[in-house]
Design an enzyme around this catalytic site. Structure first.
Site, PDB file in Angstrom:
ATOM      1  N   ALA A  66       0.788  -1.494   0.137  1.00 16.12           N
ATOM      2  CA  ALA A  66       0.008   0.075   0.024  1.00 16.12           C
ATOM      3  C   ALA A  66       1.006   1.152  -0.161  1.00 16.12           C
ATOM      4  O   ALA A  66       1.967   1.210   0.374  1.00 16.12           O
ATOM      5  CB  ALA A  66      -0.865  -0.074   1.200  1.00 16.12           C
ATOM      6  N   GLU A 115      -2.550  -9.295   0.046  1.00 22.02           N
ATOM      7  CA  GLU A 115      -3.737  -9.587   0.042  1.00 22.02           C
ATOM      8  C   GLU A 115      -4.678  -9.351  -0.939  1.00 22.02           C
ATOM      9  O   GLU A 115      -5.854 -10.156  -1.164  1.00 22.02           O
ATOM     10  CB  GLU A 115      -4.134  -8.325   1.409  1.00 22.02           C
ATOM     11  CG  GLU A 115      -3.454  -8.601   2.524  1.00 22.02           C
ATOM     12  CD  GLU A 115      -3.640  -7.651   3.535  1.00 22.02           C
ATOM     13  OE1 GLU A 115      -4.009  -7.786   4.657  1.00 22.02           O
ATOM     14  OE2 GLU A 115      -3.134  -6.382   3.099  1.00 22.02           O
ATOM     15  N   GLU A 135       4.104  -6.262   6.984  1.00 23.49           N
ATOM     16  CA  GLU A 135       3.410  -5.008   7.875  1.00 23.49           C
ATOM     17  C   GLU A 135       3.998  -4.962   9.261  1.00 23.49           C
ATOM     18  O   GLU A 135       4.080  -3.916   9.759  1.00 23.49           O
ATOM     19  CB  GLU A 135       2.077  -5.278   8.041  1.00 23.49           C
ATOM     20  CG  GLU A 135       1.222  -4.990   6.760  1.00 23.49           C
ATOM     21  CD  GLU A 135       1.116  -5.980   5.853  1.00 23.49           C
ATOM     22  OE1 GLU A 135       0.094  -6.126   4.887  1.00 23.49           O
ATOM     23  OE2 GLU A 135       1.744  -7.021   5.946  1.00 23.49           O
TER      24      GLU A 135
END
Length: 260
Positions: A66, A115, A135
């Site tokens: 992201a 994901e 993460e």
């Protein structure tokens, strides 16, 4: 549809989607997620789309995570809203789409990128692909279903190893543990993905959609997957496609499914 970060094209019943942010290794930002949300709805509504092929631009990355710069200053409530909205509008929506989504993983699939791939129904990876959920190295955990879908695909032990170490695995290892379905040379990736879709396109569309619903039920709380399977199985008997499929079988010919 006015898309900024995703290339979209329909050919031979396949909706080709290419996340096109090469300078950012195709990282997911708010605009890209919003466009994906629109495209999930669009794919479901288009009668001429039987499947979706999702990939990233270039040969370096499918989606390398992201866009951290967009949420680095968030507080707990904002972070929870970010995850909830993305889950509902993109990741869960893809998983529950009646049209099969095939991920062609052409390089790094990290964090939100992995994901996204795991939300798809089938995953193919190029030999150079690297996959991981890093993460915890940022002080976070996966927020778009990574803890749940990775566990379902590879088991609790391997999922915890990947998430807690934040390490990447190769495409070959990903295939070995069941994270991807096939590994192919980079230049053959899209061709192989299309060949998988073409096999699906020969099958009854309503049965394909029913199978997706039944398989998804296996991992959903409060839903009896066996009951879902029985219900979907029964519904298939009322379709013209079942009559055509069973008739073609007894007549020893290829069926011509109409999706009704």
């Amino acid at each position: 549809m006015n898309l900024k970060n995703i290339l979209s094209e329909i050919r031979d019943g396949i909706l080709y989607l290419t996340i096109n942010r090469q300078e950012k290794l195709n990282a997911l930002n708010k605009t890209t997620l919003a466009e994906l949300a629109e495209l999930v709805i669009y794919a479901g509504q288009q009668a001429d789309v039987s499947a979706v092929l999702l990939t990233g631009a270039g040969e370096k990355a499918f989606v390398a995570g992201a866009d951290i710069s967009e949420f680095a200053g968030y507080n707990a409530a904002e972070g929870e809203e970010l995850a909830r909205n993305g889950q509902e509008s993109v990741f869960n929506a893809i998983e529950h789409s009646s049209k099969p989504w095939i991920a062609a993983i052409n390089g790094f699939a990290l964090g939100g990128g992995l994901e996204l791939a795991m939300a798809c129904h089938i995953r193919l990876a190029s030999e150079n692909a690297k996959l991981g959920l890093p993460e915890v190295s940022l002080g976070l955990i996966p927020g778009y279903g990574g803890t749940q879908r990775l566990t379902a695909l590879v088991g609790k032990g391997k999922a915890l190893e990947m998430i807690l170490t934040a390490g990447m695995i190769t495409a070959a290892e990903a295939e070995k543990v069941g994270l991807v379905n096939q590994v192919v040379p980079q230049k053959e990736l899209l061709t192989r993905a299309v060949s998988v879709i073409q096999l699906i396109q020969k099958r009854a569309p309503l049965a394909v959609a029913a199978a997706i619903r039944a398989v998804n039920a296996a991992g959903e709380d409060g839903i009896n997957g066996f009951e879902m399977e029985i219900t979907e199985f029964g519904r298939c008997f009322d379709t013209a496609d079942f009559k055509e499929g069973s008739g073609a079988f007894t007549e020893k010919r290829q069926p011509e499914f109409k999706g009704n």
